[in-house]
Design an enzyme around this catalytic site. Sequence first.
Site, PDB file in Angstrom:
ATOM      1  N   GLY A   8       0.957  -1.020  -0.014  1.00  0.00           N
ATOM      2  CA  GLY A   8       0.022  -0.050   0.016  1.00  0.00           C
ATOM      3  C   GLY A   8       0.720   1.157   0.044  1.00  0.00           C
ATOM      4  CG  LEU A  10       1.699   3.663  -5.293  1.00  0.00           C
ATOM      5  CD1 LEU A  10       1.225   3.198  -6.570  1.00  0.00           C
ATOM      6  CD2 LEU A  10       2.995   4.398  -5.315  1.00  0.00           C
ATOM      7  CD  GLN A  12      -3.726  10.303   4.707  1.00  0.00           C
ATOM      8  OE1 GLN A  12      -4.719   9.455   4.925  1.00  0.00           O
ATOM      9  NE2 GLN A  12      -3.882  11.556   4.886  1.00  0.00           N
ATOM     10  NE  ARG A  36      -2.308   4.265  -8.191  1.00  0.00           N
ATOM     11  CZ  ARG A  36      -1.912   5.683  -7.950  1.00  0.00           C
ATOM     12  NH1 ARG A  36      -1.020   6.130  -8.667  1.00  0.00           N
ATOM     13  NH2 ARG A  36      -2.050   6.143  -6.800  1.00  0.00           N
ATOM     14  CG  ASP A  54      -4.247  -8.810  -5.795  1.00  0.00           C
ATOM     15  OD1 ASP A  54      -4.525  -8.353  -4.731  1.00  0.00           O
ATOM     16  OD2 ASP A  54      -4.977  -9.241  -6.634  1.00  0.00           O
ATOM     17  CE1 TYR A 144     -10.084   0.630   7.059  1.00  0.00           C
ATOM     18  CE2 TYR A 144     -11.241   2.065   8.717  1.00  0.00           C
ATOM     19  CZ  TYR A 144     -10.178   1.491   8.078  1.00  0.00           C
ATOM     20  OH  TYR A 144      -8.881   2.423   8.105  1.00  0.00           O
ATOM     21  CE  LYS A 148      -7.912  -0.812   9.743  1.00  0.00           C
ATOM     22  NZ  LYS A 148      -6.556  -1.165   8.997  1.00  0.00           N
TER      23      LYS A 148
HETATM   24  C1  AKB Z   1     -11.129   6.115   7.571  1.00  0.00           C
HETATM   25  O1  AKB Z   1     -11.706   7.329   7.729  1.00  0.00           O
HETATM   26  O2  AKB Z   1     -11.668   5.415   6.972  1.00  0.00           O
HETATM   27  C2  AKB Z   1      -9.834   6.145   7.898  1.00  0.00           C
HETATM   28  C3  AKB Z   1      -9.779   5.584   9.144  1.00  0.00           C
HETATM   29  C4  AKB Z   1     -10.161   6.466  10.524  1.00  0.00           C
HETATM   30  O3  AKB Z   1      -9.377   4.420   9.680  1.00  0.00           O
HETATM   31  N1  AKB Z   1      -8.935   7.341   7.965  1.00  0.00           N
END
Ligand code: AKB
Length: 321
Positions: A8, A10, A12, A36, A54, A144, A148
């Site tokens: 990852g 590339l 932020q 990419r 990948d 997400y 985590k």
């Molecule tokens: C997002 O907003 O998805 C991320 C995070 C807080 O993990 N920046």
Amino acid sequence: MTAVLVTGALGQIGTELTRALRGRHGAGHVLATGYREAPPESSPLSDGLYERLDVTDHRAVNATFVEHDVDVVYHLAARLSVLSEADPQEAWAVNMGGLHNVLEAARTHGVGQVFWPSSIAAFGPETPSERTPQDTLMRPTTIYGVAKVAGELLCDYYCRHYGLDVRGVRYPGVISGATRPTGGTTDYAVEIFYAAIESGCYTCFVRADTVLPMIYMPDCIKAALDLMAADRPQLRHHNSFNVSAMSFSAGALAEEIAKHVPGFVCDFAPDHRQAIADSWPHSLDDSAARAEWGWKPRFGLPEMTTDMLATLRARQQAGRL
Ligand code: AKB
């Protein structure tokens, strides 16, 4: 010989972490990988090794570990929260499948250390939202966040069961002026700076009273490097440290920017991302990180705002915004 692998790269955080690692270890020792084919020519990563990878392809992950004799991994490849909600199946494949592939490759190839970032998204609406404790009720409501929490537990398992040295922090929203984030809920805290510089106005997609924990990129990089440098016997938590730097409302951020950009106007038009923001904590208790490996941030809201605006103005003057 490559010793350090960044996935990852590339993204932020990946762009700036790779630069910091290359500064420490030398460009030839840090392999940047990303989804990419190649970084754009203007990318700060064009000075060193880059390969397409990948992370959902376990054979490709294994081959990279073998070919480059990887000893330390910073595994950052992931879909952020908003993109994950748009395609939960793909998000699970990348965020969990990718992590599992990297941990397995690290285990089988005897890798020395793995860094993997968790997030404030690991918490949910039932979590205490002020000074959220290190060890507390999680129950996130986004895919997400679910990945985590599962990832934190998986890292704990590899640490306890296989002795793999996996470390990580729960990042707040990350603010930075080099690479724009994509697909995150906290992206408004970065977009607002670009908009202030480019047009003097911004329409924010969360309410003015939305408070979230944030961190500025230099502190974000410092957290990763300091934790990886800590003595292992001092660590009780290993992979999911709360790290806190600042917490502010979207309205307070707009007011802080307006002090530097006369006439700056920010409107608020909350959309579907508001619900995600509302499910996350307002502030974090990071005393475990402070006690176990000496975490201490450098930037608060005023310092970060001054530095962000100076960085973006310099890029604008150079024609590279
Ligand atoms: C997002 O907003 O998805 C991320 C995070 C807080 O993990 N920046």
